[in-house]
Scaffold this motif. Structure first.
Motif, PDB file in Angstrom:
ATOM      1  N   ARG A   1       0.866  -1.191   0.000  1.00  0.00           N
ATOM      2  CA  ARG A   1       0.000   0.000   0.000  1.00  0.00           C
ATOM      3  C   ARG A   1       0.891   1.225   0.000  1.00  0.00           C
ATOM      4  O   ARG A   1       1.830   1.328   0.767  1.00  0.00           O
ATOM      5  N   VAL A   2       0.601   2.170  -0.875  1.00  0.00           N
ATOM      6  CA  VAL A   2       1.399   3.379  -0.991  1.00  0.00           C
ATOM      7  C   VAL A   2       0.503   4.587  -0.770  1.00  0.00           C
ATOM      8  O   VAL A   2      -0.616   4.642  -1.281  1.00  0.00           O
ATOM      9  N   CYS A   3       0.983   5.546   0.000  1.00  0.00           N
ATOM     10  CA  CYS A   3       0.193   6.741   0.284  1.00  0.00           C
ATOM     11  C   CYS A   3       0.940   7.980  -0.199  1.00  0.00           C
ATOM     12  O   CYS A   3       2.162   8.025  -0.195  1.00  0.00           O
ATOM     13  N   GLU A   4       0.189   8.984  -0.598  1.00  0.00           N
ATOM     14  CA  GLU A   4       0.792  10.259  -1.009  1.00  0.00           C
ATOM     15  C   GLU A   4      -0.181  11.377  -0.675  1.00  0.00           C
ATOM     16  O   GLU A   4      -1.380  11.270  -0.920  1.00  0.00           O
ATOM     17  N   MET A   5       0.349  12.467  -0.087  1.00  0.00           N
ATOM     18  CA  MET A   5      -0.495  13.615   0.232  1.00  0.00           C
ATOM     19  C   MET A   5       0.069  14.849  -0.451  1.00  0.00           C
ATOM     20  O   MET A   5       1.275  15.084  -0.434  1.00  0.00           O
ATOM     21  N   TYR A   6      -0.798  15.604  -1.099  1.00  0.00           N
ATOM     22  CA  TYR A   6      -0.346  16.766  -1.866  1.00  0.00           C
ATOM     23  C   TYR A   6      -1.426  17.822  -1.836  1.00  0.00           C
ATOM     24  O   TYR A   6      -2.510  17.642  -2.390  1.00  0.00           O
ATOM     25  N   PHE A   7      -1.141  18.950  -1.164  1.00  0.00           N
ATOM     26  CA  PHE A   7      -2.080  20.064  -1.099  1.00  0.00           C
ATOM     27  C   PHE A   7      -3.494  19.626  -0.701  1.00  0.00           C
ATOM     28  O   PHE A   7      -4.471  19.971  -1.349  1.00  0.00           O
ATOM     29  N   GLY A   8      -3.574  18.789   0.334  1.00  0.00           N
ATOM     30  CA  GLY A   8      -4.886  18.414   0.839  1.00  0.00           C
ATOM     31  C   GLY A   8      -5.524  17.243   0.131  1.00  0.00           C
ATOM     32  O   GLY A   8      -6.619  16.827   0.489  1.00  0.00           O
ATOM     33  N   SER A  11      -4.021  10.172  -1.193  1.00  0.00           N
ATOM     34  CA  SER A  11      -4.375   8.975  -1.955  1.00  0.00           C
ATOM     35  C   SER A  11      -3.634   7.759  -1.438  1.00  0.00           C
ATOM     36  O   SER A  11      -2.500   7.853  -0.976  1.00  0.00           O
ATOM     37  N   GLN A  12      -4.281   6.620  -1.509  1.00  0.00           N
ATOM     38  CA  GLN A  12      -3.700   5.322  -1.180  1.00  0.00           C
ATOM     39  C   GLN A  12      -3.901   4.408  -2.375  1.00  0.00           C
ATOM     40  O   GLN A  12      -4.950   4.431  -3.018  1.00  0.00           O
ATOM     41  N   ILE A  13      -2.893   3.601  -2.652  1.00  0.00           N
ATOM     42  CA  ILE A  13      -3.018   2.669  -3.769  1.00  0.00           C
ATOM     43  C   ILE A  13      -2.393   1.336  -3.373  1.00  0.00           C
ATOM     44  O   ILE A  13      -1.346   1.291  -2.732  1.00  0.00           O
ATOM     45  N   GLU A 126      -0.101  10.362  -9.477  1.00  0.00           N
ATOM     46  CA  GLU A 126       1.177  10.027 -10.115  1.00  0.00           C
ATOM     47  C   GLU A 126       2.247   9.732  -9.066  1.00  0.00           C
ATOM     48  O   GLU A 126       3.001   8.754  -9.188  1.00  0.00           O
ATOM     49  N   ASN A 127       2.323  10.575  -8.032  1.00  0.00           N
ATOM     50  CA  ASN A 127       3.316  10.363  -6.982  1.00  0.00           C
ATOM     51  C   ASN A 127       3.106   9.029  -6.267  1.00  0.00           C
ATOM     52  O   ASN A 127       4.057   8.321  -5.944  1.00  0.00           O
ATOM     53  N   ALA A 128       1.830   8.697  -6.021  1.00  0.00           N
ATOM     54  CA  ALA A 128       1.528   7.421  -5.381  1.00  0.00           C
ATOM     55  C   ALA A 128       1.938   6.248  -6.278  1.00  0.00           C
ATOM     56  O   ALA A 128       2.472   5.249  -5.813  1.00  0.00           O
ATOM     57  N   ASN A 133       5.534   1.722  -7.769  1.00  0.00           N
ATOM     58  CA  ASN A 133       6.452   1.012  -8.661  1.00  0.00           C
ATOM     59  C   ASN A 133       7.839   0.854  -8.046  1.00  0.00           C
ATOM     60  O   ASN A 133       8.538  -0.129  -8.314  1.00  0.00           O
ATOM     61  N   GLU A 134       8.239   1.817  -7.220  1.00  0.00           N
ATOM     62  CA  GLU A 134       9.520   1.679  -6.517  1.00  0.00           C
ATOM     63  C   GLU A 134       9.476   0.485  -5.567  1.00  0.00           C
ATOM     64  O   GLU A 134      10.428  -0.307  -5.494  1.00  0.00           O
ATOM     65  N   MET A 135       8.371   0.345  -4.864  1.00  0.00           N
ATOM     66  CA  MET A 135       8.208  -0.786  -3.950  1.00  0.00           C
ATOM     67  C   MET A 135       8.123  -2.097  -4.724  1.00  0.00           C
ATOM     68  O   MET A 135       8.707  -3.112  -4.325  1.00  0.00           O
TER      69      MET A 135
END
Length: 247
Positions: A1-8, A11-13, A126-128, A133-135
């Motif tokens: 599971r990957v999370c990313e937060m950007y300007f409020g 997202s989790q994927i 995109e960041n998520a 993909n890195e993981m």
């Protein structure tokens, strides 16, 4: 599971293996119009698999708060609670706080034009995906190392079998001759027929062709394992492995 937060926008994927691209989006109702944009963004990073994407949004701009109440929804939820209470003959414990937590009762009226959040949402997704993909790359490298080690073990066992295989016919001849002599005692038997039987067994038990194919499959495995989209090719190759070893 990957999370990313950007300007409020949060997202989790997460993904699991699947032969097709299967995206399940859980996004705020206000962003439904951007679902196609999200899908195309994820497809740029993930070609196949079962993907669950969760997006939460909060407007962090100053003076952005503009809470509105959907009275129709609130009344509908309360009416439903009264109906259930009457039908089931249970106490109606529905409260204001419960109604406020119900879906779509409290809405953020500040989100009017979702187009202005399109770039932020796309960047967040995109960041998520990049982190995902890195993981996956790290996990994939570990799996490749493990599979190659197992393939080296198979190759070593194949070499031992190739060394052992020629002795099978000789041992069969010795055992067969011993059984015949034990059964016939001092009665003479036709040595030629014994040799013919051994020759027939030797031809039937010969596995040179299977070993050659198995060695070829091992070589192919080392080449395929580092290729993109190797899943289906490896699946087919494993069927060939099973065919040669079972034979």
């Amino acid at each position: 599971r990957v999370c990313e937060m950007y300007f409020g926008t949060y997202s989790q994927i997460k993904t699991v293996n699947n032969r097709n691209f299967d995206l399940n989006c859980k996004i705020p109702r206000a962003f439904i119009a951007l679902e196609d944009t999200i899908r195309k963004t994820v497809q740029n990073y993930v070609k196949r698999g079962r993907i669950d994407l969760f997006v939460n949004f909060s407007d962090v701009r100053e003076n952005s708060s503009n809470i509105e109440v959907n009275l129709e929804k609130a009344v509908s939820y309360y009416s439903a609670s009264k109906l259930l209470s009457e039908k089931l003959q249970l106490e109606n414990d529905c409260s204001i706080s419960m109604i406020m937590r119900a879906p779509d009762v409290i809405v953020d009226g500040a989100v009017q034009d979702v187009a202005e959040f399109k770039d932020i949402l796309q960047t967040t997704v995109e960041n998520a995906c990049v982190k995902l993909n890195e993981m996956r790359k790290v996990e994939g490298e570990k799996l490749v190392a493990d599979l190659l080690e197992r393939m080296n073990t198979i190759s070593s066992l194949a070499d031992k079998i190739a060394t052992r295989a020629p002795l099978v016919a000789s041992e069969y001849k010795t055992k067969l001759k011993a059984r015949i002599e034990e059964a016939l005692k001092d009665v003479k038997y036709d040595e030629t027929r014994l040799l013919n039987e051994v020759a027939f067994f030797t031809d039937k038990a010969n596995i040179d062709e299977e070993l050659t194919r198995l060695k070829s499959h091992i070589s192919q495995f080392s080449q395929i394992i580092v290729m993109d989209g190797m899943g289906k090719k490896l699946d087919f190759l494993m069927q060939e492995f099973n065919r040669e070893t079972n034979t």
